[in-house]
Design an enzyme around this catalytic site. Sequence first.
Site, PDB file in Angstrom:
ATOM      1  N   ILE A 159       7.964   3.563 -19.894  1.00  8.01           N
ATOM      2  CA  ILE A 159       7.049   3.382 -18.770  1.00  8.01           C
ATOM      3  C   ILE A 159       6.075   4.556 -18.742  1.00  8.01           C
ATOM      4  O   ILE A 159       6.485   5.699 -18.516  1.00  8.01           O
ATOM      5  CB  ILE A 159       7.817   3.288 -17.439  1.00  8.01           C
ATOM      6  CG1 ILE A 159       8.757   2.083 -17.474  1.00  8.01           C
ATOM      7  CG2 ILE A 159       6.855   3.191 -16.258  1.00  8.01           C
ATOM      8  CD1 ILE A 159       9.651   1.961 -16.257  1.00  8.01           C
ATOM      9  N   SER A 200      -7.837   5.611  -0.815  1.00 15.64           N
ATOM     10  CA  SER A 200      -6.391   5.600  -0.567  1.00 15.64           C
ATOM     11  C   SER A 200      -5.618   6.014  -1.802  1.00 15.64           C
ATOM     12  O   SER A 200      -4.584   6.678  -1.716  1.00 15.64           O
ATOM     13  CB  SER A 200      -5.940   4.187  -0.166  1.00 15.64           C
ATOM     14  OG  SER A 200      -6.226   3.918   1.165  1.00 15.64           O
ATOM     15  N   TYR A 219     -11.058  15.814  10.592  1.00 13.91           N
ATOM     16  CA  TYR A 219     -10.585  16.907  11.439  1.00 13.91           C
ATOM     17  C   TYR A 219     -10.557  18.213  10.652  1.00 13.91           C
ATOM     18  O   TYR A 219     -10.185  18.240   9.465  1.00 13.91           O
ATOM     19  CB  TYR A 219      -9.179  16.621  11.961  1.00 13.91           C
ATOM     20  CG  TYR A 219      -9.092  15.501  12.964  1.00 13.91           C
ATOM     21  CD1 TYR A 219      -9.949  15.439  14.057  1.00 13.91           C
ATOM     22  CD2 TYR A 219      -8.122  14.518  12.840  1.00 13.91           C
ATOM     23  CE1 TYR A 219      -9.861  14.409  14.983  1.00 13.91           C
ATOM     24  CE2 TYR A 219      -8.008  13.482  13.761  1.00 13.91           C
ATOM     25  CZ  TYR A 219      -8.895  13.437  14.833  1.00 13.91           C
ATOM     26  OH  TYR A 219      -8.795  12.424  15.741  1.00 13.91           O
ATOM     27  N   HIS A 260       0.807  -1.214   0.000  1.00 16.77           N
ATOM     28  CA  HIS A 260       0.000   0.000   0.000  1.00 16.77           C
ATOM     29  C   HIS A 260       0.844   1.269   0.000  1.00 16.77           C
ATOM     30  O   HIS A 260       0.592   2.203  -0.763  1.00 16.77           O
ATOM     31  CB  HIS A 260      -0.920  -0.049   1.221  1.00 16.77           C
ATOM     32  CG  HIS A 260      -1.992   0.979   1.242  1.00 16.77           C
ATOM     33  ND1 HIS A 260      -1.806   2.238   1.763  1.00 16.77           N
ATOM     34  CD2 HIS A 260      -3.278   0.937   0.826  1.00 16.77           C
ATOM     35  CE1 HIS A 260      -2.933   2.917   1.677  1.00 16.77           C
ATOM     36  NE2 HIS A 260      -3.840   2.152   1.107  1.00 16.77           N
TER      37      HIS A 260
END
Length: 383
Positions: free
Chosen positions: A124, A265, A215, A106
């Site tokens: 790439i 994520s 927050y 991750h």
Amino acid sequence: MRRARWAALVSALGFGLAWAPPLVPVANAAAPCQQPREAGQPRQQLPPQLWPQEQLNFTEAWELTRGKGVKVAIIDSGVDASHPQLRGRVTQYDVTNTGNEDCVGHGTEVAGIIGAADMRAQGIPFLGVAPAAELISIKAATGSQQNDPKWAPLAIRRAVNLGAKVINMSSQSPDYPELRAAVRFALDRDVVIVAAAGNIRDQSQTPRNAYPASYEGVIAVGALNKDGSLATFSNQTTPVTVTAPGQSVVSTWPQGTYHMSDGTSQAAPFVAGTAALIRSYHPKMNREQVKRQIELTADGSRGAGTGSGIVNPLRAVTTVARGQAAVAAVPHKVKIDQPPPDDRTGRIIALSIAGGTLAAAAAVAAAAVVIPAGRRRGWRSGI
């Protein structure tokens, strides 16, 4: 008394009570991974076109800045710094005392999205948003669950002390005092914190506010599908600041490979990379101004859960904000591929960092800080 509460929490969660050691650059050999890591794919199987890069067009901002001079901290599962697109560009630290290996993959994904080197000359196609930024990996998780709840707050504080101006936290957690205090510590020192809004892992689960994204002062990032719609797994309960690509996102993976994933994520580091571009080109902007710049220059809200809309790196770097409006915006080119058929074989892989909340006059309740890798899709030859 405080130490006793932590001991009870750690004991209840089934892992050893061991206070994290002082943070130092990782030099020891990595401890064996607890579970086998999902395999990546070789560079030869990368699709020729990657929709998040076409959607965001962040390379157009590179004529002005590539993020040079800005330190970006990646608080995650570690980073495989030997990957060709990350080699020589990542400083590694560890609060888990287990070594530098990314046992989950991750953190390596997140690092690549933020700052993978431009290797198009080597065939790439994958690129990081801010390839000249300085990447700091602070390992704060070792496996899929039952990680020490102290690691994330320790990592945040260490990132600040190391001079990070942007922190990426592709994680979700309940609100607990140590995390809240660490986030406030960073914000008070002018650090931009970008966090994933969180994933809804199945339709039966009731979404709750995810932290640190919820927050005040933190940039909370939701996930978009390839057609520009909000991903069904993107948590709308968390107050979203902006959105970014979160479906079928290709990035770097351990052992020099690549991987495709879904999740908030994967969306968050696109915004963290954008924050690095802004802080490099506008070094006098404070973290509140950077957050506002990202909001004002986003491509427009698309309804609940999308905040100010899709992050626009070029506009965020080049636009001059005045009052509540953004002026002199540069047109943003957008090309969106058609979405692929629904992948019903996908599964959810999550990285949990244990967290806890304290109810008034009640016992400590165990909870989990989750680094949501999102639903993992089988590799496709093209996206």
